[in-house]
Design a protein around this motif. Sequence first.
Motif, PDB file in Angstrom:
ATOM      1  N   LEU A 259      48.784  -5.384  43.036  1.00 14.43           N
ATOM      2  CA  LEU A 259      47.815  -4.614  42.260  1.00 14.43           C
ATOM      3  C   LEU A 259      47.573  -5.251  40.895  1.00 14.43           C
ATOM      4  CD1 LEU A 259      49.071  -1.015  43.111  1.00 14.43           C
ATOM      5  CD2 LEU A 259      46.936  -2.067  43.872  1.00 14.43           C
ATOM      6  N   LYS A 260      48.648  -5.669  40.249  1.00 13.06           N
ATOM      7  CA  LYS A 260      48.535  -6.262  38.909  1.00 13.06           C
ATOM      8  C   LYS A 260      47.676  -7.516  38.910  1.00 13.06           C
ATOM      9  CE  LYS A 260      51.338  -8.132  35.122  1.00 13.06           C
ATOM     10  NZ  LYS A 260      52.728  -8.403  34.634  1.00 13.06           N
ATOM     11  N   TYR A 261      47.851  -8.363  39.935  1.00 11.19           N
ATOM     12  CA  TYR A 261      47.147  -9.642  39.974  1.00 11.19           C
ATOM     13  C   TYR A 261      45.917  -9.609  40.891  1.00 11.19           C
ATOM     14  CZ  TYR A 261      51.027 -11.513  37.329  1.00 11.19           C
ATOM     15  OH  TYR A 261      51.958 -11.751  36.342  1.00 11.19           O
ATOM     16  N   ASN A 262      45.514  -8.417  41.260  1.00 15.55           N
ATOM     17  CA  ASN A 262      44.280  -8.224  42.020  1.00 15.55           C
ATOM     18  C   ASN A 262      44.264  -9.029  43.320  1.00 15.55           C
ATOM     19  OD1 ASN A 262      41.778  -6.882  42.232  1.00 15.55           O
ATOM     20  ND2 ASN A 262      40.677  -8.693  41.500  1.00 15.55           N
ATOM     21  N   LEU A 263      45.410  -9.042  44.012  1.00 10.02           N
ATOM     22  CA  LEU A 263      45.482  -9.711  45.302  1.00 10.02           C
ATOM     23  C   LEU A 263      44.826  -8.844  46.371  1.00 10.02           C
ATOM     24  CD1 LEU A 263      49.194 -10.956  45.099  1.00 10.02           C
ATOM     25  CD2 LEU A 263      47.122 -12.123  44.335  1.00 10.02           C
ATOM     26  N   ASN A 264      44.459  -9.455  47.463  1.00 13.56           N
ATOM     27  CA  ASN A 264      43.766  -8.725  48.524  1.00 13.56           C
ATOM     28  C   ASN A 264      44.764  -7.968  49.394  1.00 13.56           C
ATOM     29  OD1 ASN A 264      41.188  -9.560  47.792  1.00 13.56           O
ATOM     30  ND2 ASN A 264      41.339 -11.441  48.993  1.00 13.56           N
ATOM     31  N   ILE A 265      44.782  -6.648  49.235  1.00 13.71           N
ATOM     32  CA  ILE A 265      45.609  -5.789  50.088  1.00 13.71           C
ATOM     33  C   ILE A 265      44.763  -5.415  51.297  1.00 13.71           C
ATOM     34  CG2 ILE A 265      46.919  -3.640  50.251  1.00 13.71           C
ATOM     35  CD1 ILE A 265      47.317  -3.766  47.222  1.00 13.71           C
ATOM     36  N   LEU A 266      45.131  -5.960  52.437  1.00 10.91           N
ATOM     37  CA  LEU A 266      44.330  -5.747  53.637  1.00 10.91           C
ATOM     38  C   LEU A 266      44.595  -4.374  54.249  1.00 10.91           C
ATOM     39  CD1 LEU A 266      44.735  -9.281  55.230  1.00 10.91           C
ATOM     40  CD2 LEU A 266      42.976  -8.473  53.640  1.00 10.91           C
ATOM     41  N   GLU A 267      45.879  -3.986  54.278  1.00  9.47           N
ATOM     42  CA  GLU A 267      46.243  -2.681  54.827  1.00  9.47           C
ATOM     43  C   GLU A 267      47.369  -2.086  53.997  1.00  9.47           C
ATOM     44  OE1 GLU A 267      46.721  -2.567  59.107  1.00  9.47           O
ATOM     45  OE2 GLU A 267      45.560  -4.417  59.312  1.00  9.47           O
ATOM     46  N   PHE A 268      47.257  -0.783  53.735  1.00  9.46           N
ATOM     47  CA  PHE A 268      48.256  -0.073  52.930  1.00  9.46           C
ATOM     48  C   PHE A 268      48.735   1.136  53.717  1.00  9.46           C
ATOM     49  CE2 PHE A 268      49.045   3.298  49.669  1.00  9.46           C
ATOM     50  CZ  PHE A 268      50.229   2.773  49.174  1.00  9.46           C
ATOM     51  N   PHE A 269      50.061   1.345  53.730  1.00  7.38           N
ATOM     52  CA  PHE A 269      50.684   2.447  54.467  1.00  7.38           C
ATOM     53  C   PHE A 269      51.545   3.259  53.497  1.00  7.38           C
ATOM     54  CE2 PHE A 269      49.970  -1.166  57.161  1.00  7.38           C
ATOM     55  CZ  PHE A 269      49.632  -0.689  58.414  1.00  7.38           C
ATOM     56  N   TYR A 270      51.507   4.574  53.626  1.00 12.98           N
ATOM     57  CA  TYR A 270      52.377   5.406  52.792  1.00 12.98           C
ATOM     58  C   TYR A 270      52.807   6.649  53.561  1.00 12.98           C
ATOM     59  CZ  TYR A 270      48.455   8.583  51.810  1.00 12.98           C
ATOM     60  OH  TYR A 270      47.419   9.481  51.928  1.00 12.98           O
ATOM     61  N   VAL A 271      53.976   7.144  53.201  1.00 13.09           N
ATOM     62  CA  VAL A 271      54.522   8.339  53.859  1.00 13.09           C
ATOM     63  C   VAL A 271      53.793   9.560  53.320  1.00 13.09           C
ATOM     64  CG1 VAL A 271      56.574   9.760  54.182  1.00 13.09           C
ATOM     65  CG2 VAL A 271      56.761   7.255  54.218  1.00 13.09           C
ATOM     66  N   SER A 272      53.201  10.312  54.212  1.00 14.35           N
ATOM     67  CA  SER A 272      52.329  11.411  53.783  1.00 14.35           C
ATOM     68  C   SER A 272      53.091  12.633  53.284  1.00 14.35           C
ATOM     69  CB  SER A 272      51.419  11.830  54.952  1.00 14.35           C
ATOM     70  OG  SER A 272      52.207  12.132  56.100  1.00 14.35           O
ATOM     71  N   ASP A 273      54.349  12.808  53.739  1.00 14.09           N
ATOM     72  CA  ASP A 273      55.083  14.016  53.375  1.00 14.09           C
ATOM     73  C   ASP A 273      56.244  13.724  52.421  1.00 14.09           C
ATOM     74  OD1 ASP A 273      56.487  12.605  55.234  1.00 14.09           O
ATOM     75  OD2 ASP A 273      57.006  14.306  56.513  1.00 14.09           O
ATOM     76  N   GLU A 274      56.106  12.675  51.593  1.00 14.32           N
ATOM     77  CA  GLU A 274      57.150  12.303  50.639  1.00 14.32           C
ATOM     78  C   GLU A 274      56.865  12.930  49.278  1.00 14.32           C
ATOM     79  OE1 GLU A 274      60.310  11.497  50.070  1.00 14.32           O
ATOM     80  OE2 GLU A 274      60.125   9.593  51.142  1.00 14.32           O
ATOM     81  N   ALA A 275      57.945  13.321  48.554  1.00 13.77           N
ATOM     82  CA  ALA A 275      57.796  13.861  47.197  1.00 13.77           C
ATOM     83  C   ALA A 275      57.884  12.699  46.208  1.00 13.77           C
ATOM     84  CB  ALA A 275      58.884  14.899  46.921  1.00 13.77           C
ATOM     85  N   TYR A 276      56.749  12.119  45.878  1.00 14.02           N
ATOM     86  CA  TYR A 276      56.715  10.937  45.020  1.00 14.02           C
ATOM     87  C   TYR A 276      56.749  11.300  43.542  1.00 14.02           C
ATOM     88  CZ  TYR A 276      55.261   8.253  49.149  1.00 14.02           C
ATOM     89  OH  TYR A 276      55.202   7.650  50.376  1.00 14.02           O
ATOM     90  N   LYS A 277      57.310  10.401  42.745  1.00  9.54           N
ATOM     91  CA  LYS A 277      57.225  10.516  41.296  1.00  9.54           C
ATOM     92  C   LYS A 277      55.792  10.241  40.858  1.00  9.54           C
ATOM     93  CE  LYS A 277      61.997   8.997  40.463  1.00  9.54           C
ATOM     94  NZ  LYS A 277      62.862   7.978  39.805  1.00  9.54           N
ATOM     95  N   ASP A 278      55.464  10.688  39.646  1.00 10.40           N
ATOM     96  CA  ASP A 278      54.095  10.516  39.149  1.00 10.40           C
ATOM     97  C   ASP A 278      53.688   9.046  39.092  1.00 10.40           C
ATOM     98  OD1 ASP A 278      53.776  13.235  38.908  1.00 10.40           O
ATOM     99  OD2 ASP A 278      54.195  13.293  36.756  1.00 10.40           O
ATOM    100  N   GLU A 279      54.621   8.165  38.691  1.00 14.01           N
ATOM    101  CA  GLU A 279      54.310   6.739  38.610  1.00 14.01           C
ATOM    102  C   GLU A 279      53.959   6.181  39.986  1.00 14.01           C
ATOM    103  OE1 GLU A 279      56.422   2.458  37.443  1.00 14.01           O
ATOM    104  OE2 GLU A 279      57.570   4.320  37.289  1.00 14.01           O
TER     105      GLU A 279
END
Length: 261
Positions: free
Chosen positions: A38-58
């Motif tokens: 994200l910082k260096y604006n690289l090409n993220i082709l696919e992103f996966f994340y856990v939908s039921d996780e309690a994430y921190k604000d950051e």
Amino acid sequence: MQIGKNNDEYKRLKSLLKANKDEDVVATTDLNVIKLALKYNLNILEFFYVSDEAYKDETKLIIENAKEKALKTYEISKNMFESIQNKENQVGLAAIIEYKTKSIDELKDKSFIVVLDGLEIPGNIGTILRTLDSASVDGLIIVDAVTKMHNPKITTSSRGCNLLIPTAVCSFEEAQDFLLENSYNIYLGEPNLGLDYTKYDYKGKIAIVMGNERFGINLKWYNKKHTKVFIPMYGSNNSLNVAVATSIIVYEAAMKRKLEK
């Protein structure tokens, strides 16, 4: 988009994390690598994340940024993530990121290059990549590659620095011809010959060559009068791990070059 364990994109992610055979991408479950992308604006082709996780604000902010940046985004279950994570305490994110090596000619304007000749162990290459990033080395040449640079173990051990350091992969002949034609001073990392690594000034365009973990550098390098450099051994051992040795010499060169400016 919510997907299950039989989804083709999830299966591909799982395969890439285990043994990546696609030289144009890297896959990761490491938050730091995703942050670098994200910082260096690289090409993220696919992103996966856990939908039921309690994430921190950051982490929530990282997820939103990644969802916006990625070409495709998928929600997966916690159990699905646990089956692909490569270490504990990861935060439930994964990504497939575009990865491209350079042609060797694209490095000709780089003044500080490291050459890794026939290295085999991904962890060593990853550690060296982190050093090169920390020391602001301009480029990397991989000679007669044994381990592919998109290997998931390199991505993990380098913490994503394989995505940041301009890297070319070529043969010994191509590497040496390129370095000579472009007026590089070539330093051969050597157990015994030459001078103590602290005795050189490392000025101008330089290339530091480090060799295979077992056999050292290709003996063909010695057919030319390249500069030889060694690290003194004061104990019972007669050599250092190649990643450690590379870090010592690279940082010495970096500090000398910084004083020159």
